[in-house]
Design a protein around this motif. Structure first.
Motif, PDB file in Angstrom:
ATOM      1  N   GLN A   1      24.438  21.233 -86.225  1.00  0.00           N
ATOM      2  CA  GLN A   1      25.806  21.133 -86.707  1.00  0.00           C
ATOM      3  C   GLN A   1      26.146  19.661 -86.932  1.00  0.00           C
ATOM      4  O   GLN A   1      26.018  18.848 -86.031  1.00  0.00           O
ATOM      5  CB  GLN A   1      26.779  21.735 -85.684  1.00  0.00           C
ATOM      6  N   GLN A   3      28.427  16.543 -87.182  1.00  0.00           N
ATOM      7  CA  GLN A   3      29.718  16.102 -86.658  1.00  0.00           C
ATOM      8  C   GLN A   3      29.959  14.654 -87.034  1.00  0.00           C
ATOM      9  O   GLN A   3      29.056  13.824 -86.929  1.00  0.00           O
ATOM     10  CB  GLN A   3      29.763  16.265 -85.142  1.00  0.00           C
ATOM     11  N   ASP A  98      27.774  14.593 -97.362  1.00  0.00           N
ATOM     12  CA  ASP A  98      27.249  15.713 -98.125  1.00  0.00           C
ATOM     13  C   ASP A  98      25.794  15.423 -98.465  1.00  0.00           C
ATOM     14  O   ASP A  98      25.401  14.260 -98.580  1.00  0.00           O
ATOM     15  CB  ASP A  98      28.064  15.922 -99.400  1.00  0.00           C
ATOM     16  N   ASN A 114      30.923  18.446 -97.895  1.00  0.00           N
ATOM     17  CA  ASN A 114      30.918  19.587 -96.983  1.00  0.00           C
ATOM     18  C   ASN A 114      31.344  19.245 -95.566  1.00  0.00           C
ATOM     19  O   ASN A 114      31.776  20.136 -94.829  1.00  0.00           O
ATOM     20  CB  ASN A 114      29.522  20.203 -96.927  1.00  0.00           C
ATOM     21  N   TYR A 115      31.189  18.004 -95.182  1.00  0.00           N
ATOM     22  CA  TYR A 115      31.433  17.642 -93.785  1.00  0.00           C
ATOM     23  C   TYR A 115      32.483  16.542 -93.697  1.00  0.00           C
ATOM     24  O   TYR A 115      32.420  15.558 -94.439  1.00  0.00           O
ATOM     25  CB  TYR A 115      30.136  17.177 -93.129  1.00  0.00           C
TER      26      TYR A 115
END
Length: 126
Positions: A1, A3, A98, A114-115
């Motif tokens: 994931q 972060q 991204d 995306n993040y």
């Protein structure tokens, strides 16, 4: 994931400087395309700067010559050095990442990342 955690925001007077950091975890930043965005109250999120390893950087016209984006891949950290700050720079600043490369006509698209981090507040007083 993936972060992203921003830090370094604060309150400064016009003409002052701040350095924002974005610490990344869950991935190797070398593979990612990174950017800084900001959002002032009542306004849309806007792109500030973008870096693509080995391919240079892009900046919004409003910050050219005052802000510098950089990255330290060994520390998985993205930076934004902000000099000559103005009251209109007041906003929440976000880092974004991204896997897809961006170009001069796309790097500023909010939907293309995306993040996102949670943001760090920058307040510039006159």
């Amino acid at each position: 994931q993936v972060q992203l955690v921003e830090s370094g925001g604060g309150s400064v007077q016009a003409g002052g400087s701040l350095r924002l950091s974005c610490a990344a975890s869950g991935y190797s930043s070398v593979r990612y395309y990174l950017a800084w965005f900001r959002q002032a109250p009542g306004k849309e999120r806007e792109a500030v700067a973008y870096t693509r390893a080995g391919f240079g950087t892009f900046y919004a016209d409003s910050v050219k010559g005052r802000f510098t984006i950089s990255r330290d891949n060994t520390k998985n950290t993205l930076y934004l050095q902000m000099n000559s700050l103005k009251p209109e720079d007041t906003a929440m600043y976000y880092c974004a990442a991204d896997l897809r490369p961006k170009y001069s006509d796309t790097w500023f698209g909010v939907s293309l990342y995306n993040y996102w981090g949670q943001g760090t507040q920058v307040t510039v007083s006159s």
